[in-house]
Design an enzyme around this catalytic site. Structure first.
Site, PDB file in Angstrom:
ATOM      1  N   LYS A 103       0.776  -1.124   0.048  1.00 21.29           N
ATOM      2  CA  LYS A 103       0.021   0.057  -0.036  1.00 21.29           C
ATOM      3  C   LYS A 103       0.961   1.279  -0.186  1.00 21.29           C
ATOM      4  O   LYS A 103       1.590   1.349   0.955  1.00 21.29           O
ATOM      5  CB  LYS A 103      -0.890  -0.115   1.037  1.00 21.29           C
ATOM      6  CG  LYS A 103      -1.807   1.197   1.272  1.00 21.29           C
ATOM      7  CD  LYS A 103      -2.852   0.892   2.771  1.00 21.29           C
ATOM      8  CE  LYS A 103      -3.441   2.057   2.901  1.00 21.29           C
ATOM      9  NZ  LYS A 103      -4.545   1.872   3.952  1.00 21.29           N
ATOM     10  N   ASP A 119     -15.318   0.575   9.823  1.00 26.15           N
ATOM     11  CA  ASP A 119     -15.757   0.352   8.472  1.00 26.15           C
ATOM     12  C   ASP A 119     -16.079  -0.956   7.781  1.00 26.15           C
ATOM     13  O   ASP A 119     -15.266  -0.977   7.059  1.00 26.15           O
ATOM     14  CB  ASP A 119     -14.628   1.295   7.606  1.00 26.15           C
ATOM     15  CG  ASP A 119     -15.233   1.771   6.188  1.00 26.15           C
ATOM     16  OD1 ASP A 119     -16.242   1.731   6.424  1.00 26.15           O
ATOM     17  OD2 ASP A 119     -14.267   1.986   5.519  1.00 26.15           O
TER      18      ASP A 119
END
Length: 403
Positions: free
Chosen positions: A110, A207
């Site tokens: 990432k 989330d």
């Protein structure tokens, strides 16, 4: 432990020889599929990839002044991670597949945008991932391992296990044919264990949604709607980019809209139980093949909740600082006629969604009603949910206890 809304027993469940994650008419070569967590914040669902295609070898990503790293296929980061393809991108930056030259394996890296606000979130995420690695050093709980992290030209890079398609992508690839109740049982049991582990260690995910839950690696053939779909399943991932420790500042607004708990919308404050609500929305989405609350604004969302779950308790409406939603201690929403039509079309009382009246579906919907409880003080915890009768067959077959 609180009492469940149903005292029903496990019914006539028979031990299955199918893999833990099986999809209708799906036969897996891997009988030990697990769910894990990872961190692709706001990224698009990442499909499984068998490796870089020939055209990708010539691929170059240009820096368009949006804060992303200017890189090309074949670039080697830290003299170790050779970029082989782009997996996805989101608000945070991009995720690339790399070949780890030290270990000879594919990993996901990432690459966070260089802006300080993004780097701050990335550093928080690293702290969470390091804590998870430390708390579960023998890998007993299905949480992804951060393998490494480093800084490259002002960009924080987080190295994670290479993961596969999200549960949302899997449903999408199969025309949103719902999962069976048995499949939901296996998926939910593993997700609950992972998130319960976070909760015990004073973390809230904030989330949870189908896009952030991916499969563990396996090869399978899936036959849906008279079509055979080949899919290489890998791990469910939980995005830790917004994970929050109990002692940290709690942002007022958390969760993606469709999975947002009523206490968040009403600005009543939130805690770990907001994850329970989100997972309730996720499970019913697996069951229906569509979102339970396809809302476009907060008022409409609350109105949909009332259509499915009944009136919001007046004592909660009385406490809210969002007074525009309240009149005479009842929900007040001045929606358009089209919105009202949508609510009538898409929403109905929860139990009316049941396809059959058999024991396992009764147990599933009893569990859902415990999770989709307006009052946080009465909402089931994930520790309690793991002992719900719905999971009795798995506890028996695995001789499991929640340690």
């Amino acid at each position: 432990m609180r009492k469940f809304k149903s005292d029903s027993k496990s019914g006539s469940f028979k031990k299955t020889q199918q893999p833990i994650l099986d999809v209708s008419k799906w036969q897996s070569k891997d009988t030990s599929v697990q769910l894990e967590s990872a961190s692709f914040h706001n990224s698009s669902p990442i499909a499984a990839d068998d490796g870089p295609k020939e055209t990708q070898q010539r691929e170059t990503r240009q820096n368009d002044d949006d804060g992303n790293l200017d890189y090309h296929i074949g670039l080697v980061l830290e003299d170790r991670y050779e970029i082989s393809s782009t997996l996805g991108e989101g608000a945070f930056g991009k995720v690339v597949e790399c070949i780890d030259r030290y270990r000879g394996q594919r990993v996901a890296v990432k690459i966070v945008k260089k802006f300080e606000s993004f780097c701050k979130v990335a550093r928080s995420e690293i702290t969470v991932l390091e804590e998870i690695n430390s708390l579960d050093d023998d890998n007993r709980f299905p949480c992804v391992r951060m393998l490494d992290w480093f800084k490259h030209k002002s960009h924080i890079c987080i190295v994670l296990e290479r993961l596969g398609p999200s549960t949302f992508n899997f449903l999408q690839q199969n025309d949103f044919v719902p999962f069976s109740v048995e499949q939901i049982r296996h998926i939910a049991f593993q997700i609950f264990r992972a998130v319960s582990f976070l909760h015990r260690n004073k973390l809230t995910h904030t989330d949870l949604k189908p896009e952030n839950i991916l499969f563990v690696s396996c090869d399978c053939d899936t036959e849906c709607s008279q079509q055979t779909v080949k899919s290489s399943l890998k791990t469910p991932q939980l995005d830790f980019g917004t994970a929050t420790f109990d002692h940290q500042h709690h942002e007022t607004l958390v969760s993606t809209r469709h999975y947002r708990a009523p206490e968040v919308i009403l600005d009543l404050g939130w805690n770990q139980s907001c994850d329970v609500w989100s997972l309730g929305c996720v499970l019913i989405e697996y069951y229906l093949g569509r979102t339970l609350f396809p809302s476009h604004d907060c008022g409409e969302h609350l109105a949909m909740m009332e259509k499915v779950l009944g009136p919001i308790p007046p004592r909660l409406l009385k406490q809210t600082r969002k007074k525009k939603f309240v009149k005479n201690e009842r929900l007040s929403w001045n929606g358009s006629s089209s919105s009202e039509d949508d609510i009538e079309k898409h929403c109905q009382p929860l139990t009316q969604y049941m396809r059959t009246n058999n024991e396992e579906e009764k147990q599933l919907f009893d569990l859902l009603s415990c999770m989709l409880e307006y009052d946080v003080s009465r909402r089931i915890t994930l520790e309690e949910a793991l002992w719900h009768p719905f999971f009795c067959p798995l506890r028996r077959s695995n001789n499991w206890s929640n340690n």
